[in-house]
Design an enzyme around this catalytic site. Sequence first.
Site, PDB file in Angstrom:
ATOM      1  N   ALA A 185      -3.780  -5.452   7.270  1.00  0.00           N
ATOM      2  CA  ALA A 185      -2.258  -6.013   7.368  1.00  0.00           C
ATOM      3  C   ALA A 185      -1.707  -6.513   5.988  1.00  0.00           C
ATOM      4  O   ALA A 185      -0.662  -6.296   5.619  1.00  0.00           O
ATOM      5  CB  ALA A 185      -2.231  -6.928   8.318  1.00  0.00           C
ATOM      6  N   GLY A 207      -2.677  -5.241   2.997  1.00  0.00           N
ATOM      7  CA  GLY A 207      -2.877  -4.520   2.037  1.00  0.00           C
ATOM      8  C   GLY A 207      -1.466  -3.813   1.533  1.00  0.00           C
ATOM      9  O   GLY A 207      -0.337  -4.047   1.964  1.00  0.00           O
ATOM     10  N   ASN A 258      -2.379  12.471   3.593  1.00  0.00           N
ATOM     11  CA  ASN A 258      -0.840  12.270   3.287  1.00  0.00           C
ATOM     12  C   ASN A 258      -0.057  12.166   4.443  1.00  0.00           C
ATOM     13  O   ASN A 258      -0.270  13.402   4.964  1.00  0.00           O
ATOM     14  CB  ASN A 258      -0.572  12.986   2.055  1.00  0.00           C
ATOM     15  CG  ASN A 258       0.580  12.441   1.255  1.00  0.00           C
ATOM     16  OD1 ASN A 258       1.629  12.436   2.016  1.00  0.00           O
ATOM     17  ND2 ASN A 258       0.718  12.107   0.067  1.00  0.00           N
ATOM     18  N   HIS A 296      -2.046   8.320  -9.743  1.00  0.00           N
ATOM     19  CA  HIS A 296      -1.855   7.106  -8.954  1.00  0.00           C
ATOM     20  C   HIS A 296      -2.123   5.730  -9.617  1.00  0.00           C
ATOM     21  O   HIS A 296      -2.523   5.746 -10.848  1.00  0.00           O
ATOM     22  CB  HIS A 296      -2.843   7.320  -7.726  1.00  0.00           C
ATOM     23  CG  HIS A 296      -2.432   8.117  -6.635  1.00  0.00           C
ATOM     24  ND1 HIS A 296      -3.103   9.415  -6.720  1.00  0.00           N
ATOM     25  CD2 HIS A 296      -1.904   8.042  -5.621  1.00  0.00           C
ATOM     26  CE1 HIS A 296      -2.583  10.191  -5.730  1.00  0.00           C
ATOM     27  NE2 HIS A 296      -2.095   9.134  -4.977  1.00  0.00           N
ATOM     28  N   LYS A 326      -6.108   2.379  -7.310  1.00  0.00           N
ATOM     29  CA  LYS A 326      -6.619   3.240  -6.392  1.00  0.00           C
ATOM     30  C   LYS A 326      -8.359   3.409  -6.389  1.00  0.00           C
ATOM     31  O   LYS A 326      -8.621   3.639  -7.436  1.00  0.00           O
ATOM     32  CB  LYS A 326      -6.066   4.821  -6.398  1.00  0.00           C
ATOM     33  CG  LYS A 326      -6.375   5.832  -5.356  1.00  0.00           C
ATOM     34  CD  LYS A 326      -5.366   6.860  -5.237  1.00  0.00           C
ATOM     35  CE  LYS A 326      -5.990   7.894  -4.277  1.00  0.00           C
ATOM     36  NZ  LYS A 326      -5.889   7.267  -2.659  1.00  0.00           N
TER      37      LYS A 326
HETATM   38  P1  NAD Z   1      -5.085  -1.964  -0.350  1.00  0.00           P
HETATM   39  O1  NAD Z   1      -6.747  -2.246  -0.855  1.00  0.00           O
HETATM   40  O2  NAD Z   1      -3.926  -2.585  -0.753  1.00  0.00           O
HETATM   41  O3  NAD Z   1      -5.302  -2.502   1.390  1.00  0.00           O
HETATM   42  C1  NAD Z   1      -6.499  -2.157   2.269  1.00  0.00           C
HETATM   43  C2  NAD Z   1      -6.379  -3.378   3.380  1.00  0.00           C
HETATM   44  O4  NAD Z   1      -7.482  -3.019   4.142  1.00  0.00           O
HETATM   45  C3  NAD Z   1      -6.636  -4.776   2.644  1.00  0.00           C
HETATM   46  O5  NAD Z   1      -5.821  -5.548   2.972  1.00  0.00           O
HETATM   47  C4  NAD Z   1      -8.229  -4.988   3.063  1.00  0.00           C
HETATM   48  O6  NAD Z   1      -8.453  -6.381   3.274  1.00  0.00           O
HETATM   49  C5  NAD Z   1      -8.108  -4.244   4.525  1.00  0.00           C
HETATM   50  N1  NAD Z   1      -9.534  -4.025   5.043  1.00  0.00           N
HETATM   51  C6  NAD Z   1     -10.647  -3.501   4.434  1.00  0.00           C
HETATM   52  N2  NAD Z   1     -11.569  -3.601   5.595  1.00  0.00           N
HETATM   53  C7  NAD Z   1     -11.190  -4.122   6.418  1.00  0.00           C
HETATM   54  C8  NAD Z   1     -11.889  -4.375   7.786  1.00  0.00           C
HETATM   55  N3  NAD Z   1     -12.926  -4.033   8.000  1.00  0.00           N
HETATM   56  N4  NAD Z   1     -10.811  -4.983   8.716  1.00  0.00           N
HETATM   57  C9  NAD Z   1      -9.614  -5.126   8.321  1.00  0.00           C
HETATM   58  N5  NAD Z   1      -9.154  -4.722   7.421  1.00  0.00           N
HETATM   59  C10 NAD Z   1      -9.631  -4.450   6.224  1.00  0.00           C
HETATM   60  O7  NAD Z   1      -5.110  -0.331  -0.218  1.00  0.00           O
HETATM   61  P2  NAD Z   1      -3.800   0.492   0.172  1.00  0.00           P
HETATM   62  O8  NAD Z   1      -3.149   0.978  -1.032  1.00  0.00           O
HETATM   63  O9  NAD Z   1      -3.007  -0.125   1.181  1.00  0.00           O
HETATM   64  O10 NAD Z   1      -4.574   1.787   0.766  1.00  0.00           O
HETATM   65  C11 NAD Z   1      -5.204   1.921   1.993  1.00  0.00           C
HETATM   66  C12 NAD Z   1      -5.755   3.341   2.092  1.00  0.00           C
HETATM   67  O11 NAD Z   1      -4.866   4.009   2.711  1.00  0.00           O
HETATM   68  C13 NAD Z   1      -6.544   3.729   0.936  1.00  0.00           C
HETATM   69  O12 NAD Z   1      -7.616   4.661   1.580  1.00  0.00           O
HETATM   70  C14 NAD Z   1      -5.447   4.830   0.377  1.00  0.00           C
HETATM   71  O13 NAD Z   1      -5.821   5.748  -0.478  1.00  0.00           O
HETATM   72  C15 NAD Z   1      -4.671   5.304   1.752  1.00  0.00           C
HETATM   73  N6  NAD Z   1      -3.259   5.822   1.658  1.00  0.00           N
HETATM   74  C16 NAD Z   1      -3.036   6.899   2.594  1.00  0.00           C
HETATM   75  C17 NAD Z   1      -1.831   7.251   2.329  1.00  0.00           C
HETATM   76  C18 NAD Z   1      -1.401   8.536   3.407  1.00  0.00           C
HETATM   77  O14 NAD Z   1      -0.472   9.091   3.396  1.00  0.00           O
HETATM   78  N7  NAD Z   1      -2.590   9.101   4.163  1.00  0.00           N
HETATM   79  C19 NAD Z   1      -0.861   6.821   1.646  1.00  0.00           C
HETATM   80  C20 NAD Z   1      -1.270   5.727   0.731  1.00  0.00           C
HETATM   81  C21 NAD Z   1      -2.623   5.133   0.662  1.00  0.00           C
END
Ligand code: NAD
Length: 269
Positions: free
Chosen positions: A12, A14, A127, A158, A162
């Site tokens: 939440a 992140g 994505n 990015h 990342k």
């Molecule tokens: P971020 O580091 O800002 O956020 C990740 C969050 O997950 C953090 O708040 C962390 O504390 C939390 N987390 C980690 N382990 C956890 C657990 N066991 N339980 C609960 N929470 C946990 O990263 P972000 O930039 O928000 O990106 C997150 C992921 O999403 C990455 O893998 C990124 O590549 C991916 N992403 C995917 C898309 C898509 O369209 N598929 C787009 C953007 C980002």
Amino acid sequence: MTHIPGIVITGASGRMGQMLIRTVTESDQARLVGAVERAGHDWIGRDVGEAMGGQPLGVTVTDDPLEAFAKAQAVIDFTAPEATVEFAGLAAQARCVHVIGTTGMSDAQIAALEPAARHSVIVRAGNMSLGVNLLVQLTKKVAAALDEDFDIEVIEAHHRHKVDAPSGTALMLGEAAAEGRGVQLADVADRGRDGITGARERGHIGFHAIRGGDIVGEHDVLFAAPGERIVLRHVATDRAIFARGALKAALWGQGQKPGQYDMVDVLGL
Ligand code: NAD
């Protein structure tokens, strides 16, 4: 009255987590019913709206995912690979749709989702944006139309935080190019995040990753032959596109048969 699905957001606090919370609370098609963070995080026990610096949303951040999932119809999960594998099992137990945006998962971690997908709907995509999923289809088409005189280079950029490289999206584009060309990506791929790495075979598929500042996400697919080039490009300027796609996937997943799906299924591309 039609049933409005309850959604839990994992990770939440992140970058994507906060964007997802805003997107779900602003939507009239879904309700925010839970927010999960990792144990020990300073948001645990706080109202998620207040933790984000805004009005209370009546949802307390918890480190007990199963308790949160039990109240929901869908989980939207943009966290980290190990966490996502654990959440898949718990979402299946709670019979929630599991939308996975997490990237950087190993083959073993992807395989570990399979047992969960026998009981629940999983929508996973590197994505979630409409534009990139369209770009994937275009890449497949262009690669199918061109011969091996065209080398294919996927170039992505990015923000500096990342974790994985090349990006999940770059790998999706590389897979699409390989599929269009009728080859296995592993046989023709030349992966490297720092420019030219090793020999470049005719017809290769190469990856380049740029990291810096606050770049949300940019992807070019370059088809280069002697005498001409084609470039397909997508530029994301706002993370909201991923959150909107993820919410669409969570709503689409209601009533689907258990199994693994991607955004091509959701968007009907
Ligand atoms: P971020 O580091 O800002 O956020 C990740 C969050 O997950 C953090 O708040 C962390 O504390 C939390 N987390 C980690 N382990 C956890 C657990 N066991 N339980 C609960 N929470 C946990 O990263 P972000 O930039 O928000 O990106 C997150 C992921 O999403 C990455 O893998 C990124 O590549 C991916 N992403 C995917 C898309 C898509 O369209 N598929 C787009 C953007 C980002």
